[in-house]
Motif scaffolding. Sequence first.
Motif, mmCIF file in Angstrom:
data_model
loop_
_atom_site.group_PDB
_atom_site.id
_atom_site.type_symbol
_atom_site.label_atom_id
_atom_site.label_comp_id
_atom_site.label_asym_id
_atom_site.label_seq_id
_atom_site.Cartn_x
_atom_site.Cartn_y
_atom_site.Cartn_z
ATOM 1 N N LEU A 61 0.836 -1.202 0.000
ATOM 2 C CA LEU A 61 0.000 0.000 0.000
ATOM 3 C C LEU A 61 0.872 1.254 0.000
ATOM 4 C CD1 LEU A 61 -2.808 1.308 0.202
ATOM 5 C CD2 LEU A 61 -2.618 1.084 2.681
ATOM 6 N N LEU A 62 1.886 1.268 0.853
ATOM 7 C CA LEU A 62 2.804 2.412 0.892
ATOM 8 C C LEU A 62 3.542 2.585 -0.436
ATOM 9 C CD1 LEU A 62 4.254 1.951 4.482
ATOM 10 C CD2 LEU A 62 2.935 3.914 3.671
ATOM 11 N N ILE A 63 3.985 1.497 -1.024
ATOM 12 C CA ILE A 63 4.690 1.568 -2.308
ATOM 13 C C ILE A 63 3.750 2.079 -3.401
ATOM 14 C CG2 ILE A 63 5.865 0.218 -4.096
ATOM 15 C CD1 ILE A 63 6.927 -1.581 -1.764
ATOM 16 N N ALA A 64 2.520 1.622 -3.399
ATOM 17 C CA ALA A 64 1.548 2.094 -4.387
ATOM 18 C C ALA A 64 1.320 3.599 -4.249
ATOM 19 C CB ALA A 64 0.230 1.334 -4.237
ATOM 20 N N MET A 65 1.246 4.076 -3.011
ATOM 21 C CA MET A 65 1.059 5.519 -2.804
ATOM 22 C C MET A 65 2.270 6.306 -3.286
ATOM 23 S SD MET A 65 -1.117 5.921 0.707
ATOM 24 C CE MET A 65 -0.226 4.752 1.723
ATOM 25 N N ASN A 77 10.730 0.663 -8.121
ATOM 26 C CA ASN A 77 11.329 -0.666 -8.309
ATOM 27 C C ASN A 77 12.251 -1.042 -7.156
ATOM 28 O OD1 ASN A 77 10.568 -2.143 -10.803
ATOM 29 N ND2 ASN A 77 11.069 -0.174 -11.739
ATOM 30 N N LEU A 78 13.029 -0.101 -6.668
ATOM 31 C CA LEU A 78 13.907 -0.402 -5.526
ATOM 32 C C LEU A 78 13.090 -0.775 -4.293
ATOM 33 C CD1 LEU A 78 16.729 2.279 -5.893
ATOM 34 C CD2 LEU A 78 16.922 -0.200 -6.215
ATOM 35 N N LEU A 79 12.018 -0.051 -4.055
ATOM 36 C CA LEU A 79 11.148 -0.395 -2.916
ATOM 37 C C LEU A 79 10.533 -1.775 -3.110
ATOM 38 C CD1 LEU A 79 9.370 3.038 -2.372
ATOM 39 C CD2 LEU A 79 10.950 1.909 -0.782
ATOM 40 N N GLY A 80 10.028 -2.033 -4.304
ATOM 41 C CA GLY A 80 9.408 -3.329 -4.588
ATOM 42 C C GLY A 80 10.385 -4.483 -4.484
ATOM 43 N N LEU A 81 11.574 -4.299 -5.031
ATOM 44 C CA LEU A 81 12.588 -5.351 -4.962
ATOM 45 C C LEU A 81 13.048 -5.594 -3.528
ATOM 46 C CD1 LEU A 81 14.767 -4.547 -8.102
ATOM 47 C CD2 LEU A 81 13.453 -6.648 -7.690
ATOM 48 N N THR A 82 13.174 -4.524 -2.768
ATOM 49 C CA THR A 82 13.583 -4.666 -1.367
ATOM 50 C C THR A 82 12.533 -5.454 -0.593
ATOM 51 O OG1 THR A 82 14.814 -2.596 -1.459
ATOM 52 C CG2 THR A 82 14.208 -3.397 0.730
ATOM 53 N N LEU A 83 11.270 -5.100 -0.797
ATOM 54 C CA LEU A 83 10.184 -5.825 -0.124
ATOM 55 C C LEU A 83 10.142 -7.282 -0.566
ATOM 56 C CD1 LEU A 83 7.707 -5.897 1.733
ATOM 57 C CD2 LEU A 83 6.343 -5.212 -0.265
ATOM 58 N N ILE A 106 17.736 -10.941 7.945
ATOM 59 C CA ILE A 106 17.943 -10.080 6.777
ATOM 60 C C ILE A 106 16.599 -9.790 6.110
ATOM 61 C CG2 ILE A 106 18.965 -9.937 4.459
ATOM 62 C CD1 ILE A 106 21.330 -11.607 5.606
ATOM 63 N N GLY A 107 15.757 -10.803 6.035
ATOM 64 C CA GLY A 107 14.432 -10.619 5.451
ATOM 65 C C GLY A 107 13.617 -9.564 6.177
ATOM 66 N N MET A 108 13.668 -9.577 7.495
ATOM 67 C CA MET A 108 12.917 -8.577 8.260
ATOM 68 C C MET A 108 13.549 -7.195 8.121
ATOM 69 S SD MET A 108 10.152 -9.881 9.212
ATOM 70 C CE MET A 108 9.613 -8.317 9.870
ATOM 71 N N VAL A 109 14.870 -7.122 8.102
ATOM 72 C CA VAL A 109 15.527 -5.825 7.915
ATOM 73 C C VAL A 109 15.119 -5.231 6.565
ATOM 74 C CG1 VAL A 109 17.766 -4.699 7.526
ATOM 75 C CG2 VAL A 109 17.462 -6.237 9.483
ATOM 76 N N LEU A 110 15.132 -6.036 5.514
ATOM 77 C CA LEU A 110 14.735 -5.546 4.191
ATOM 78 C C LEU A 110 13.266 -5.131 4.171
ATOM 79 C CD1 LEU A 110 16.621 -8.058 1.861
ATOM 80 C CD2 LEU A 110 17.148 -5.635 2.249
ATOM 81 N N THR A 111 12.413 -5.915 4.806
ATOM 82 C CA THR A 111 10.990 -5.580 4.867
ATOM 83 C C THR A 111 10.780 -4.259 5.596
ATOM 84 O OG1 THR A 111 10.338 -7.907 4.765
ATOM 85 C CG2 THR A 111 8.724 -6.361 5.683
ATOM 86 N N PHE A 112 11.413 -4.111 6.757
ATOM 87 C CA PHE A 112 11.294 -2.863 7.510
ATOM 88 C C PHE A 112 11.875 -1.687 6.733
ATOM 89 C CE2 PHE A 112 11.211 -5.307 11.758
ATOM 90 C CZ PHE A 112 9.829 -5.398 11.727
ATOM 91 N N ALA A 113 12.978 -1.920 6.028
ATOM 92 C CA ALA A 113 13.581 -0.853 5.228
ATOM 93 C C ALA A 113 12.613 -0.383 4.138
ATOM 94 C CB ALA A 113 14.896 -1.323 4.610
ATOM 95 N N ALA A 114 11.973 -1.332 3.462
ATOM 96 C CA ALA A 114 11.008 -0.967 2.416
ATOM 97 C C ALA A 114 9.848 -0.164 3.006
ATOM 98 C CB ALA A 114 10.489 -2.214 1.706
#
Length: 127
Positions: A61-65, A77-83, A106-114
């Motif tokens: 939702l945040l990425i779409a906005m 794309n960077l946000l989407g790839l990170t997520l 690492i997965g959670m860090v990337l998710t939180f970063a996105a």
Amino acid sequence: MLAITPIYAALIAILYVALSAKVIATRRSGKISVGDGGDKTMIKAMRTQANCAEYAPFALLLIAMVELQGASGLMVNLLGLTLLAGRLLHAYGFGRTPQIVILRQIGMVLTFAAILVAALANLVLAL
């Protein structure tokens, strides 16, 4: 118009269906109709799926906005790839027995970063 976010939404939806299939297979093999039956394998399958369901929609939702506010395609794309990378690494690391803790982390860090970067980008773009 959304042109990029739907690609990541679709890929994460495929991941979610795969995780759901794992829950169903675990239910069948363990003959567990409702709940987790106290079975650790069932609990792990359920939590792997649920973790995806808990984080992915909010992040998408945040990425779409961000995309709707006119951010560059590179940013979206960077946000989407990170997520996507975060969700894949978390699901793989958490879903293994024994867990691969570093992949889960690492997965959670990337998710939180996105999520965080998308939130901040939304604020910047809106102001």
